[in-house]
Scaffold this active site. Structure first.
Site, PDB file in Angstrom:
ATOM      1  N   ASP A  22      -1.174  -4.529  -7.217  1.00 45.92           N
ATOM      2  CA  ASP A  22       0.066  -5.481  -7.297  1.00 45.92           C
ATOM      3  C   ASP A  22       0.525  -5.497  -9.066  1.00 45.92           C
ATOM      4  O   ASP A  22      -0.320  -5.663  -9.753  1.00 45.92           O
ATOM      5  CB  ASP A  22      -0.133  -6.819  -6.703  1.00 45.92           C
ATOM      6  CG  ASP A  22       1.051  -7.348  -6.610  1.00 45.92           C
ATOM      7  OD1 ASP A  22       2.334  -7.141  -6.674  1.00 45.92           O
ATOM      8  OD2 ASP A  22       1.218  -8.436  -6.235  1.00 45.92           O
ATOM      9  N   ASN A  70       7.272  -4.297   2.889  1.00 46.56           N
ATOM     10  CA  ASN A  70       7.651  -3.652   1.698  1.00 46.56           C
ATOM     11  C   ASN A  70       9.039  -2.999   2.187  1.00 46.56           C
ATOM     12  O   ASN A  70       9.691  -2.446   1.385  1.00 46.56           O
ATOM     13  CB  ASN A  70       6.806  -2.787   0.950  1.00 46.56           C
ATOM     14  CG  ASN A  70       5.714  -3.575   0.244  1.00 46.56           C
ATOM     15  OD1 ASN A  70       4.595  -3.012   0.212  1.00 46.56           O
ATOM     16  ND2 ASN A  70       6.102  -4.599  -0.540  1.00 46.56           N
TER      17      ASN A  70
END
Ligand code: IPE
Ligand code: IPE
Ligand code: MG
Length: 253
Positions: A22, A70
């Protein structure tokens, strides 16, 4: 720079390390660049960590590359990520084979664009015989998706009379998950300072050690990876027992 690698205890290595990569977007933003620039630079960290893990003898490395959630990102970013995947799998194929690393993927792969799916399958097929380490990409993956799929499989088994309700237990259920070919991750790493799991390996994380670092993914290096292993090795894993019981067991063995 401290040499974390030399401090690693080879007898206490996790078999499976899972990472939530991330911070690519913020890394790019800090540099005044587009988020996609961050993803491109994230590939370098993937390469570093794969090498680092293989070098010390980790058996399974699972990288969270794209979640089912996502898809709700801007189309441009999603398309760039899918194209980057094709490019990366193609570019890294020789290196994977040279390093004897097998590629696998978990997630709803049928939901990926055709080109990405094809490149991925080719990568998986062409590295299938490698046995030094397995690199698993979690793609179009989410834990709730995986658990629901597993429930459907168990329900079908019952309907087909290949299993009864009494047969359902932890082992049977675990065997229906996308991760059935590997042990649970002993260590889960998340970069970028976020303190959450984001729908990753909810079942498998039951007793995983969690390691959070504020380092953004494109800056995550071999040394950072080794540092997380050292941290893991310093923890006492109790599995519900008392610390004294665990220490006694170590003394007996
Ligand atoms: C992780 O970086 C990569 C993916 C989720 C594909 P992000 O893109 O989430 O980066 P941040 O969290 O916005 O900084
Ligand atoms: C988790 O990162 C998914 C991947 C690393 C692929 P996100 O950046 O999507 O997670 P949230 O939305 O911040 O929880
Ligand atoms: Mg993020």
């Amino acid at each position: 720079m401290s040499d974390y690698k030399s401090k690693i205890d080879q007898t206490k290595l996790p078999k499976h390390v899972a990472i939530i990569m991330d911070g690519n977007g913020r890394w790019a933003h800090e540099k005044g660049k587009h988020r996609v620039f961050g993803h491109r630079n994230g590939v370098k960290a993937v390469r570093e960590v794969t090498e680092a893990a293989a070098e010390i003898g980790i058996e399974f490395l699972t990288l969270y590359a794209f979640s089912t959630e996502n898809w709700s990102r801007p189309t441009l970013e999603v398309n760039a990520l899918m194209a980057l995947l094709v490019e990366t799998v193609k570019n890294e194929l020789d290196t994977l084979n040279k390093n004897n690393i097998r590629l696998k993927a978990i997630g709803d792969l049928s939901g990926l664009p055709q080109k990405t799916y094809k490149a991925l399958l080719e990568g998986i097929e062409k590295t299938a015989k490698n046995d030094r380490m397995t690199l698993v990409l979690a793609l179009n993956y989410s834990s709730r998706w995986e658990i629901v799929e597993a429930v459907k499989k168990v329900a079908t088994m019952i309907k087909m009379n290949t299993c009864s309700v009494e047969d359902i237990n932890d082992t049977l259920f675990t065997a229906q998950l996308a991760t059935e070919f590997m042990p649970d991750p002993e260590l889960i790493i998340r970069t970028s300072g976020e303190l959450r799991i984001s729908n990753y390996m909810l079942w498998q994380a039951a007793y995983a050690e969690l390691y959070f670092t504020s380092v953004l993914w494109p800056d995550f290096t071999k040394e950072e990876f080794y540092k997380s292993i050292i941290d893991f090795q310093g923890r006492q894993r109790r599995f519900g027992k008392t610390g004294e019981q665990v220490n006694q067991n170590i003394a007996i063995n």
